[in-house]
Design a protein around this motif. Sequence first.
Motif, PDB file in Angstrom:
ATOM      1  N   GLU A  22      -9.298  -2.424  -7.375  1.00  0.00           N
ATOM      2  CA  GLU A  22     -10.320  -3.517  -6.754  1.00  0.00           C
ATOM      3  C   GLU A  22      -9.746  -5.059  -6.097  1.00  0.00           C
ATOM      4  O   GLU A  22     -10.607  -5.471  -4.976  1.00  0.00           O
ATOM      5  CB  GLU A  22     -10.041  -4.863  -8.627  1.00  0.00           C
ATOM      6  CG  GLU A  22      -9.320  -5.501  -8.925  1.00  0.00           C
ATOM      7  CD  GLU A  22      -8.248  -5.310  -9.303  1.00  0.00           C
ATOM      8  OE1 GLU A  22      -8.163  -3.874  -8.973  1.00  0.00           O
ATOM      9  OE2 GLU A  22      -6.788  -6.110  -9.799  1.00  0.00           O
ATOM     10  N   LYS A  23      -8.049  -3.889  -5.028  1.00  0.00           N
ATOM     11  CA  LYS A  23      -8.194  -4.803  -4.423  1.00  0.00           C
ATOM     12  C   LYS A  23      -7.808  -3.694  -3.026  1.00  0.00           C
ATOM     13  O   LYS A  23      -7.135  -3.706  -2.547  1.00  0.00           O
ATOM     14  CB  LYS A  23      -6.670  -5.274  -4.286  1.00  0.00           C
ATOM     15  CG  LYS A  23      -6.750  -6.436  -5.256  1.00  0.00           C
ATOM     16  CD  LYS A  23      -7.127  -7.463  -4.565  1.00  0.00           C
ATOM     17  CE  LYS A  23      -7.809  -8.621  -5.216  1.00  0.00           C
ATOM     18  NZ  LYS A  23      -9.003  -9.864  -4.458  1.00  0.00           N
ATOM     19  N   SER A  24      -8.180  -2.173  -3.315  1.00  0.00           N
ATOM     20  CA  SER A  24      -7.484  -1.180  -2.740  1.00  0.00           C
ATOM     21  C   SER A  24      -8.537  -0.656  -1.686  1.00  0.00           C
ATOM     22  O   SER A  24      -9.351   0.793  -1.112  1.00  0.00           O
ATOM     23  CB  SER A  24      -7.154   0.001  -3.409  1.00  0.00           C
ATOM     24  OG  SER A  24      -6.253  -0.108  -4.116  1.00  0.00           O
ATOM     25  N   HIS A  25      -9.668  -1.599  -1.362  1.00  0.00           N
ATOM     26  CA  HIS A  25     -10.454  -1.814  -0.265  1.00  0.00           C
ATOM     27  C   HIS A  25     -10.943  -0.988  -0.551  1.00  0.00           C
ATOM     28  O   HIS A  25     -11.719  -0.454  -1.507  1.00  0.00           O
ATOM     29  CB  HIS A  25      -9.702  -1.415   0.780  1.00  0.00           C
ATOM     30  CG  HIS A  25     -10.052  -1.420   2.517  1.00  0.00           C
ATOM     31  ND1 HIS A  25     -10.072  -0.874   3.355  1.00  0.00           N
ATOM     32  CD2 HIS A  25     -11.271  -2.253   2.660  1.00  0.00           C
ATOM     33  CE1 HIS A  25     -11.170  -1.280   4.611  1.00  0.00           C
ATOM     34  NE2 HIS A  25     -11.745  -2.097   3.908  1.00  0.00           N
TER      35      HIS A  25
ATOM     36  N   TRP B 198       0.636  -1.150  -0.095  1.00  0.00           N
ATOM     37  CA  TRP B 198       0.281  -0.178   0.057  1.00  0.00           C
ATOM     38  C   TRP B 198       0.879   1.272   0.184  1.00  0.00           C
ATOM     39  O   TRP B 198       1.974   1.455   0.637  1.00  0.00           O
ATOM     40  CB  TRP B 198      -0.848  -0.339   1.306  1.00  0.00           C
ATOM     41  CG  TRP B 198      -2.142  -1.286   1.046  1.00  0.00           C
ATOM     42  CD1 TRP B 198      -1.424  -2.399   1.192  1.00  0.00           C
ATOM     43  CD2 TRP B 198      -3.034  -1.123   0.583  1.00  0.00           C
ATOM     44  NE1 TRP B 198      -2.295  -3.013   1.315  1.00  0.00           N
ATOM     45  CE2 TRP B 198      -4.231  -3.022   0.952  1.00  0.00           C
ATOM     46  CE3 TRP B 198      -3.864  -0.257   0.480  1.00  0.00           C
ATOM     47  CZ2 TRP B 198      -4.807  -2.433   0.827  1.00  0.00           C
ATOM     48  CZ3 TRP B 198      -5.681  -1.356  -0.115  1.00  0.00           C
ATOM     49  CH2 TRP B 198      -6.070  -2.116   0.775  1.00  0.00           C
TER      50      TRP B 198
ATOM     51  N   ASN C   1     -11.212  -7.786   6.555  1.00  0.00           N
ATOM     52  CA  ASN C   1     -10.937  -6.892   4.966  1.00  0.00           C
ATOM     53  C   ASN C   1     -12.233  -5.763   6.376  1.00  0.00           C
ATOM     54  O   ASN C   1     -11.149  -4.178   5.890  1.00  0.00           O
ATOM     55  CB  ASN C   1     -12.317  -7.668   4.071  1.00  0.00           C
ATOM     56  CG  ASN C   1     -12.435  -6.342   3.432  1.00  0.00           C
ATOM     57  OD1 ASN C   1     -11.404  -5.764   2.523  1.00  0.00           O
ATOM     58  ND2 ASN C   1     -13.775  -5.784   3.223  1.00  0.00           N
ATOM     59  N   GLU C   2     -13.003  -5.275   6.512  1.00  0.00           N
ATOM     60  CA  GLU C   2     -13.734  -4.270   7.764  1.00  0.00           C
ATOM     61  C   GLU C   2     -12.767  -3.711   8.365  1.00  0.00           C
ATOM     62  O   GLU C   2     -12.906  -2.747   9.090  1.00  0.00           O
ATOM     63  CB  GLU C   2     -14.673  -4.723   8.178  1.00  0.00           C
ATOM     64  CG  GLU C   2     -16.353  -4.637   7.374  1.00  0.00           C
ATOM     65  CD  GLU C   2     -17.231  -6.279   7.796  1.00  0.00           C
ATOM     66  OE1 GLU C   2     -16.793  -5.994   9.034  1.00  0.00           O
ATOM     67  OE2 GLU C   2     -18.183  -6.344   7.089  1.00  0.00           O
TER      68      GLU C   2
ATOM     69  N   ASP D 125      -4.336  -5.671   5.316  1.00  0.00           N
ATOM     70  CA  ASP D 125      -4.090  -5.601   4.417  1.00  0.00           C
ATOM     71  C   ASP D 125      -3.895  -6.700   3.435  1.00  0.00           C
ATOM     72  O   ASP D 125      -3.787  -6.080   2.053  1.00  0.00           O
ATOM     73  CB  ASP D 125      -3.084  -4.512   5.248  1.00  0.00           C
ATOM     74  CG  ASP D 125      -2.727  -3.423   5.183  1.00  0.00           C
ATOM     75  OD1 ASP D 125      -2.306  -1.894   5.575  1.00  0.00           O
ATOM     76  OD2 ASP D 125      -1.034  -3.488   6.361  1.00  0.00           O
ATOM     77  N   GLU D 126      -4.208  -7.348   3.610  1.00  0.00           N
ATOM     78  CA  GLU D 126      -3.783  -8.634   3.519  1.00  0.00           C
ATOM     79  C   GLU D 126      -4.670  -9.718   4.440  1.00  0.00           C
ATOM     80  O   GLU D 126      -4.410  -9.508   4.974  1.00  0.00           O
ATOM     81  CB  GLU D 126      -3.007  -9.301   2.649  1.00  0.00           C
ATOM     82  CG  GLU D 126      -1.917  -8.477   1.451  1.00  0.00           C
ATOM     83  CD  GLU D 126      -0.313  -9.062   0.795  1.00  0.00           C
ATOM     84  OE1 GLU D 126       0.672  -7.996   0.519  1.00  0.00           O
ATOM     85  OE2 GLU D 126      -0.844 -10.405   0.686  1.00  0.00           O
TER      86      GLU D 126
ATOM     87  N   GLY E  70      -9.581  -3.092   8.360  1.00  0.00           N
ATOM     88  CA  GLY E  70      -8.604  -2.880   7.471  1.00  0.00           C
ATOM     89  C   GLY E  70      -7.323  -3.424   7.793  1.00  0.00           C
ATOM     90  O   GLY E  70      -6.108  -2.846   7.421  1.00  0.00           O
TER      91      GLY E  70
ATOM     92  N   VAL F 124     -13.889  -9.678  -0.769  1.00  0.00           N
ATOM     93  CA  VAL F 124     -13.015  -9.431   0.386  1.00  0.00           C
ATOM     94  C   VAL F 124     -12.020  -8.140  -0.897  1.00  0.00           C
ATOM     95  O   VAL F 124     -11.858  -8.859  -2.660  1.00  0.00           O
ATOM     96  CB  VAL F 124     -12.114 -10.382   0.966  1.00  0.00           C
ATOM     97  CG1 VAL F 124     -10.967  -9.877   1.879  1.00  0.00           C
ATOM     98  CG2 VAL F 124     -13.086 -10.720   2.409  1.00  0.00           C
ATOM     99  N   PHE F 125     -11.885  -7.242  -0.909  1.00  0.00           N
ATOM    100  CA  PHE F 125     -11.650  -6.172  -1.513  1.00  0.00           C
ATOM    101  C   PHE F 125      -9.787  -5.719  -0.680  1.00  0.00           C
ATOM    102  O   PHE F 125      -9.608  -4.371  -1.506  1.00  0.00           O
ATOM    103  CB  PHE F 125     -12.242  -4.992  -2.181  1.00  0.00           C
ATOM    104  CG  PHE F 125     -13.208  -5.732  -2.459  1.00  0.00           C
ATOM    105  CD1 PHE F 125     -13.680  -6.075  -3.791  1.00  0.00           C
ATOM    106  CD2 PHE F 125     -14.656  -5.705  -1.271  1.00  0.00           C
ATOM    107  CE1 PHE F 125     -15.127  -6.454  -4.364  1.00  0.00           C
ATOM    108  CE2 PHE F 125     -15.879  -5.940  -2.308  1.00  0.00           C
ATOM    109  CZ  PHE F 125     -16.241  -6.743  -3.248  1.00  0.00           C
ATOM    110  N   ILE F 126      -9.418  -6.368  -0.841  1.00  0.00           N
ATOM    111  CA  ILE F 126      -7.771  -6.540  -0.426  1.00  0.00           C
ATOM    112  C   ILE F 126      -7.421  -7.932  -0.817  1.00  0.00           C
ATOM    113  O   ILE F 126      -7.887  -9.029  -1.114  1.00  0.00           O
ATOM    114  CB  ILE F 126      -7.704  -6.503   1.107  1.00  0.00           C
ATOM    115  CG1 ILE F 126      -8.144  -7.957   1.917  1.00  0.00           C
ATOM    116  CG2 ILE F 126      -7.877  -4.793   1.147  1.00  0.00           C
ATOM    117  CD1 ILE F 126      -8.151  -8.006   3.924  1.00  0.00           C
ATOM    118  N   PRO F 127      -6.026  -7.731  -1.784  1.00  0.00           N
ATOM    119  CA  PRO F 127      -5.463  -9.351  -1.360  1.00  0.00           C
ATOM    120  C   PRO F 127      -5.477 -10.317  -0.761  1.00  0.00           C
ATOM    121  O   PRO F 127      -5.735 -10.195   0.732  1.00  0.00           O
ATOM    122  CB  PRO F 127      -3.627  -7.950  -1.526  1.00  0.00           C
ATOM    123  CG  PRO F 127      -3.452  -7.382  -1.857  1.00  0.00           C
ATOM    124  CD  PRO F 127      -4.664  -6.850  -1.018  1.00  0.00           C
TER     125      PRO F 127
END
Lengths: 216, 257
Positions: free
Chosen positions: A196-199, A132, B41-42, B46-47, B44, B74-77
């Motif tokens: 799409e992966k940046s929350h 990030w 994910n909620e 990072d992965e 915060g 889930v919209f993180i790696p």
Amino acid sequence: MTSVVAVIDYGMGNLHSVASALEHAGADKVLVTHDAAQIRAADRVVFPGVGAMRDCMAEIRRLGCDQLLADALVEQHKPVLAICVGMQALMTHSQENGGVDCLNLIPGEVRFFGNPLTDGDGNRLKVPHMGWNQVRQVRDHPLWHGIDDGTRFYFVHSYYVDAQDRDLVAGALDYGVRADAALARDNLFATQFHPEKSHTAGLQLLKNFLGWNGQC
Amino acid sequence: MGLAKRIIPCLDVENGRVVKGVNFVDIRDAGDPVEIAIRYNEQGADEITFLDITASHEGRETTVHTVEQIAENVFIPLTVGGGIRTVEDIRTMLNAGADKVSINTAAIHNPELVRQSAERFGSQCIVVAIDAKRVDDVDGAPRYEIFTHGGRKPTGIDAVAWARKMAELGAGEVLLTSMDRDGTRDGFELGVTRAITDAVEIPVIASGGVGNLQHLVEGITLGGADAVLAASIFHFGEYTVPEAKAYMAERGIEVRL
């Protein structure tokens, strides 16, 4: 305004993440496709990318996705969002895989970060640039709406974009070198990071894209 | 300001259930990996790392389905590891929605798998997991060796040399677990962490032994890690991800807040 989004699929990896993030951001319909009719009928187009440039360019050309993209951009003038390797593929040339000619839709070079790479204080920086990092919004754009300057986005790449025309740079990244994090020209917006992966920030950018009329 | 150090909660999953440390208090989260992943994910994170410890073939299919569900929400790696043996296994996990795949034992039996998969899918999605254990030399100098089978089987391979080799073959990241510390809550084994982070140009995730937030800080400041992975301190609800990040930020570590 309905938003049917075509995510151009040239067979290089999984695009479900992009599709599901677009749906989450409010797209009415997302099609992951390289079908010309579907892409032409869509309201907006996403040009993603993952993997090595040589193989990506070969598949883009083999499937005619270069022409489909040019049609959407220039002829149909639809909002287009390019992501990561999709952004790199827009440039003139990439240093990856010993040198690859790209689409030359935006003049500029895709360069290797370097090894060893260090910051201004001489500290070693790891490559790939993974994680990030802060994006400096160097100009206003509808896709930055609701996103603070300096917000962190998720990056994963070993090569970076260096556009010739510095007026096209919408977002900047510092990682040992000055790298372009986002480019904008007319109805095209391109990001080196993965929205799409940046929350929440990434979803906001996708939401902005879905509401964008393609004007700067 | 630069790249943030990452905090990565890890889910150890067997037959579709989180098996190592679950939140006993909140019944809704009792071992369901999708719910737990959504919660991180909620918060915060990072992965998220998903380690499949399922042995059976049927269990594997459950895993693919679980990965699909996590990726949709889930919209993180998301990194998936455990039991990855072939290029086809990697493709299956990437198609299910994993962003990265972690290769462990298979890399030891067949190092070419790392090269082939990096060429095919890109280095950015190939993580090599290294399970290291301290084996002192005759003169007492610490040396770290790769172990398999949950730390029971020595391979004779030097962990630092191995990390270098994996990076040369195209790995994009190292997930380093200290078998001496895993599950102990005594903190990371900082010697091997520092040795490997210094030896390779690619990012290193430190894992194994986190019992408190100071351990996370030490993994980065003393171990030199680019990311820190922990399971039980988060699963048991002892600490939340925002608490961990606030603690690290107060000690001068750059994190995504």
